[in-house]
Design an enzyme around this catalytic site. Structure first.
Site, mmCIF file in Angstrom:
data_model
loop_
_atom_site.group_PDB
_atom_site.id
_atom_site.type_symbol
_atom_site.label_atom_id
_atom_site.label_comp_id
_atom_site.label_asym_id
_atom_site.label_seq_id
_atom_site.Cartn_x
_atom_site.Cartn_y
_atom_site.Cartn_z
ATOM 1 N N ASN A 1 0.716 -1.253 -0.039
ATOM 2 C CA ASN A 1 0.007 0.234 0.149
ATOM 3 C C ASN A 1 0.956 1.226 0.092
ATOM 4 O O ASN A 1 1.542 1.658 1.198
ATOM 5 C CB ASN A 1 -0.892 0.139 1.206
ATOM 6 C CG ASN A 1 -1.671 1.259 1.414
ATOM 7 O OD1 ASN A 1 -1.839 2.096 0.600
ATOM 8 N ND2 ASN A 1 -2.403 1.232 2.695
ATOM 9 N N TRP A 2 0.911 1.687 -1.175
ATOM 10 C CA TRP A 2 1.825 3.038 -1.438
ATOM 11 C C TRP A 2 1.318 4.226 -0.588
ATOM 12 O O TRP A 2 1.961 5.244 -0.491
ATOM 13 C CB TRP A 2 2.296 3.439 -2.757
ATOM 14 C CG TRP A 2 2.770 2.332 -3.407
ATOM 15 C CD1 TRP A 2 3.390 1.002 -2.932
ATOM 16 C CD2 TRP A 2 3.312 2.172 -4.693
ATOM 17 N NE1 TRP A 2 3.977 0.395 -3.803
ATOM 18 C CE2 TRP A 2 3.865 0.865 -4.842
ATOM 19 C CE3 TRP A 2 3.099 3.027 -6.015
ATOM 20 C CZ2 TRP A 2 4.500 0.358 -6.261
ATOM 21 C CZ3 TRP A 2 3.697 2.541 -7.109
ATOM 22 C CH2 TRP A 2 4.354 1.462 -7.262
ATOM 23 N N LYS A 3 -0.063 4.307 -0.224
ATOM 24 C CA LYS A 3 -0.492 5.429 0.441
ATOM 25 C C LYS A 3 -0.429 6.592 -0.544
ATOM 26 O O LYS A 3 -0.392 6.498 -1.640
ATOM 27 C CB LYS A 3 -0.096 5.683 2.003
ATOM 28 C CG LYS A 3 0.020 4.441 2.866
ATOM 29 C CD LYS A 3 0.008 4.406 4.214
ATOM 30 C CE LYS A 3 -0.051 3.235 4.891
ATOM 31 N NZ LYS A 3 0.217 3.409 6.251
ATOM 32 N N HIS B 1 -9.331 1.285 5.508
ATOM 33 C CA HIS B 1 -8.094 1.448 5.969
ATOM 34 C C HIS B 1 -8.160 2.151 7.296
ATOM 35 O O HIS B 1 -9.015 3.211 7.215
ATOM 36 C CB HIS B 1 -6.962 1.771 5.151
ATOM 37 C CG HIS B 1 -5.591 1.708 5.611
ATOM 38 N ND1 HIS B 1 -5.216 2.867 6.363
ATOM 39 C CD2 HIS B 1 -4.581 0.865 5.270
ATOM 40 C CE1 HIS B 1 -3.950 2.546 6.668
ATOM 41 N NE2 HIS B 1 -3.524 1.522 6.030
ATOM 42 N N GLU C 1 -6.751 4.792 8.156
ATOM 43 C CA GLU C 1 -6.456 6.130 7.773
ATOM 44 C C GLU C 1 -7.641 6.495 7.340
ATOM 45 O O GLU C 1 -7.958 7.648 7.444
ATOM 46 C CB GLU C 1 -5.305 6.218 7.158
ATOM 47 C CG GLU C 1 -3.973 6.023 7.674
ATOM 48 C CD GLU C 1 -2.662 5.371 6.898
ATOM 49 O OE1 GLU C 1 -2.803 5.681 5.640
ATOM 50 O OE2 GLU C 1 -1.954 5.082 7.497
ATOM 51 N N GLU D 1 -4.559 -4.787 11.038
ATOM 52 C CA GLU D 1 -3.678 -3.642 11.154
ATOM 53 C C GLU D 1 -3.912 -2.980 12.345
ATOM 54 O O GLU D 1 -4.899 -2.008 12.411
ATOM 55 C CB GLU D 1 -3.797 -2.764 9.875
ATOM 56 C CG GLU D 1 -3.480 -3.312 8.430
ATOM 57 C CD GLU D 1 -3.119 -2.356 7.580
ATOM 58 O OE1 GLU D 1 -1.987 -2.483 6.834
ATOM 59 O OE2 GLU D 1 -3.556 -1.069 7.474
ATOM 60 N N GLY E 1 2.974 2.455 10.796
ATOM 61 C CA GLY E 1 3.941 3.635 10.582
ATOM 62 C C GLY E 1 4.860 3.767 11.649
ATOM 63 O O GLY E 1 5.358 5.133 11.955
ATOM 64 N N SER F 1 4.025 -2.045 10.317
ATOM 65 C CA SER F 1 5.394 -2.070 10.288
ATOM 66 C C SER F 1 6.078 -3.259 9.864
ATOM 67 O O SER F 1 6.950 -3.829 10.684
ATOM 68 C CB SER F 1 5.864 -1.595 11.838
ATOM 69 O OG SER F 1 5.588 -0.232 11.979
ATOM 70 N N GLY G 1 3.318 -1.242 4.192
ATOM 71 C CA GLY G 1 3.048 0.431 3.857
ATOM 72 C C GLY G 1 4.489 0.868 3.398
ATOM 73 O O GLY G 1 5.174 0.670 2.412
ATOM 74 N N GLY G 2 5.054 1.268 4.606
ATOM 75 C CA GLY G 2 6.368 1.924 4.238
ATOM 76 C C GLY G 2 7.695 1.337 3.618
ATOM 77 O O GLY G 2 8.239 1.693 2.624
HETATM 78 P P1 13P Z 1 3.357 0.423 7.541
HETATM 79 O O1 13P Z 1 4.072 -0.865 6.899
HETATM 80 O O2 13P Z 1 4.208 1.582 7.050
HETATM 81 O O3 13P Z 1 3.100 0.458 9.092
HETATM 82 O O4 13P Z 1 1.897 0.731 7.177
HETATM 83 C C1 13P Z 1 1.194 -0.352 7.357
HETATM 84 C C2 13P Z 1 -0.263 0.007 6.502
HETATM 85 O O5 13P Z 1 -0.911 0.876 6.757
HETATM 86 C C3 13P Z 1 -0.557 -0.596 5.386
HETATM 87 O O6 13P Z 1 -1.894 -0.703 4.860
#
Ligand code: 13P
Length: 250
Positions: free
Chosen positions: A9-11, A94, A96, A162, A168, A208, A229-230
């Site tokens: 997920n590149w956000k 998600h 967020e 999650e 993050g 993470s 994510g990251g």
């Molecule tokens: P991180 O891997 O950056 O913690 O993000 C997880 C995430 O929200 C994937 O959707």
């Protein structure tokens, strides 16, 4: 037998040009893997990433979508548009989206129904906040989210657990914490649908995930993959997560 899945997920990161470079890096590094790999760029990157992955085994997803097929919904993107660009997956609910944009489980369900109707597999996200975990409510909160976001769905869905406190932050859930929640989600799915559906549904862990912690998380019986994510913004890191078996035995 559930096939492992790794979704990046590149956000709200990468321009369409940067996204192409990243997708090319991932596709070129990936050896034929026994897992499903999904790239989830922002909307503006979907077309360019689609052009890169269409001749590979890598699939494409979107980060959210409208429940509507089209019309006067300024700023929204419909499942029809996503499907026409080759999206087979969409992330829904998600944390967020839930916390920053007020998305409710009822809306997630509405979107999931629309996704399924267009042949797009929803990746439905659930997870507790730190406060909810510390007050012993994690499993109850997640059960409510699963029920309200998924009740009545009839097609294949992927679930992503999650924990909000692990996204993050560098704080990863312990493998035991992840397993406890994943097993609990599976039993809710069994109650909501059937034992067979619960056993067939993939439940991803997100929060993470990095090359150095993926193996211990993946070793858990009810963890079927990861939503990253990251670390998915770096081709080397993302591919070493996907190929964690290789890395750990070398
Ligand atoms: P991180 O891997 O950056 O913690 O993000 C997880 C995430 O929200 C994937 O959707």
């Amino acid at each position: 037998m559930r096939r492992e899945m790794f979704a990046g997920n590149w956000k709200m990161n990468t321009t369409h040009v940067e996204g192409s470079v990243l997708a090319e890096g991932i596709v070129s590094r990936l050896s034929t893997s026994g897992s499903d790999v999904v790239l989830i760029p922002p909307f503006t990157g979907i077309e360019s990433v689609s052009n890169i992955v269409h001749s590979s085994s890598v699939a494409l997803g979107a980060q959210t979508m409208s429940a509507q097929d089209g019309g006067a919904f300024t700023g929204e993107i419909s499942p029809v548009m996503l499907k026409s660009l080759g999206c087979d997956y969409v992330v829904l609910g998600h944390s967020e989206r839930r916390s920053l944009f007020g998305e409710t489980s009822a809306q997630v369900l509405e979107k999931a129904v629309a996704a399924v109707a267009h042949g797009i597999t929803p990746i439905v996200c659930v997870g507790e906040t730190l406060e909810e975990r510390e007050s012993g409510q994690a499993l109850a909160v997640i059960e409510t989210q699963v029920r309200e976001s998924m009740v009545g769905l009839t097609q294949e869905v992927v679930v992503a657990y999650e924990p909000v406190w692990a996204i993050g932050t560098g704080k990863v859930a312990t493998p035991e914490q992840a397993q406890e929640v994943h097993a609990s989600i599976r039993s809710v799915l069994s109650d909501l649908f059937s034992v067979v559906v619960a056993e067939d549904t993939r439940i991803l862990y997100g929060g993470s995930v990095k090359p150095d912690n993926v193996a211990s998380i993946m070793a858990q019986a009810d963890v079927d993959g990861a939503l990253i994510g990251g670390a998915s913004l770096n081709a080397d890191a993302f591919v070493s997560i996907i190929e964690y078996n290789k890395t750990s035995t070398e």
